[in-house]
Design an enzyme around this catalytic site. Sequence first.
Site, short mmCIF file in Angstrom:
data_model
loop_
_atom_site.label_atom_id
_atom_site.label_comp_id
_atom_site.label_asym_id
_atom_site.label_seq_id
_atom_site.Cartn_x
_atom_site.Cartn_y
_atom_site.Cartn_z
N SER A 196 -1.52 -2.13 -11.81
CA SER A 196 -1.59 -1.50 -10.49
C SER A 196 -2.72 -2.17 -9.70
O SER A 196 -3.57 -2.87 -10.27
CB SER A 196 -1.85 0.00 -10.63
OG SER A 196 -3.09 0.21 -11.26
N GLY A 197 -2.73 -1.94 -8.41
CA GLY A 197 -3.76 -2.53 -7.56
C GLY A 197 -5.16 -2.14 -7.98
O GLY A 197 -6.07 -2.98 -8.03
N THR A 200 4.53 -0.41 -7.00
CA THR A 200 5.53 -0.98 -6.11
C THR A 200 6.72 -1.49 -6.92
O THR A 200 7.87 -1.22 -6.58
CB THR A 200 4.92 -2.12 -5.28
OG1 THR A 200 3.83 -1.59 -4.50
CG2 THR A 200 5.93 -2.75 -4.35
N THR A 221 3.04 -5.40 -8.18
CA THR A 221 2.10 -4.48 -8.79
C THR A 221 2.88 -3.31 -9.37
O THR A 221 4.03 -3.05 -9.01
CB THR A 221 1.06 -4.01 -7.75
OG1 THR A 221 1.74 -3.60 -6.56
CG2 THR A 221 0.07 -5.11 -7.42
N HIS A 247 0.86 -1.18 0.00
CA HIS A 247 0.00 0.00 0.00
C HIS A 247 0.90 1.24 0.00
O HIS A 247 2.08 1.17 0.39
CB HIS A 247 -0.90 0.01 1.23
CG HIS A 247 -2.04 -0.95 1.13
ND1 HIS A 247 -2.76 -1.36 2.22
CD2 HIS A 247 -2.61 -1.59 0.07
CE1 HIS A 247 -3.72 -2.20 1.84
NE2 HIS A 247 -3.63 -2.35 0.54
N LYS A 276 5.16 1.67 1.03
CA LYS A 276 6.17 1.55 -0.03
C LYS A 276 7.59 1.85 0.47
O LYS A 276 8.52 1.14 0.11
CB LYS A 276 5.78 2.40 -1.24
CG LYS A 276 4.66 1.75 -2.07
CD LYS A 276 4.27 2.64 -3.23
CE LYS A 276 3.24 2.08 -4.17
NZ LYS A 276 2.24 1.17 -3.73
N ASP A 312 -3.44 -7.10 -8.01
CA ASP A 312 -3.50 -8.07 -6.92
C ASP A 312 -4.19 -9.35 -7.39
O ASP A 312 -3.79 -10.46 -7.00
CB ASP A 312 -4.18 -7.49 -5.68
CG ASP A 312 -5.54 -6.85 -5.99
OD1 ASP A 312 -5.79 -6.46 -7.14
OD2 ASP A 312 -6.34 -6.72 -5.04
#
Length: 133
Positions: A56-57, A39, A36, A10, A14, A62
């Site tokens: 990305s999330g 990150t 992701t 999250h 990071k 995820d």
Amino acid sequence: MRTKVALIAHDRRKPEMIALCRDYQEMLAQEELVATKGTGGLIEELTGLHVTRVNSGEKGGDLQIGSMIASDQIKAVVFLRDPLTAHPHEPDINAVLKICDINDVPLATNISTARLVLAHLKDLQDIEEPPAT
């Protein structure tokens, strides 16, 4: 065959992920890393480690990693989550937690557990490739 280590964080976690990757940089350099998008980009930029990046999330990264877990491609997950202030656009831990439990894949959700998991992977690397004498 489980081959990859997945890294998710999250936004507020990071910096901890970057510090963790620096601490275990030599070991992680010998692993196939997947993360992701955000990150993974930071890890590559700030540590020089090669990372395969998924979405990305907020765009399902995820879930892409969850699919890799279900397909027996992931041997460990570090998901540094922010339990107090996670934002709606950030990856959801619940699906990753469930698929890790179903497939018996180690999942670290905080820095202390992440260090234990990565230390264990390093020990396994040392067993597989003993140092030259």
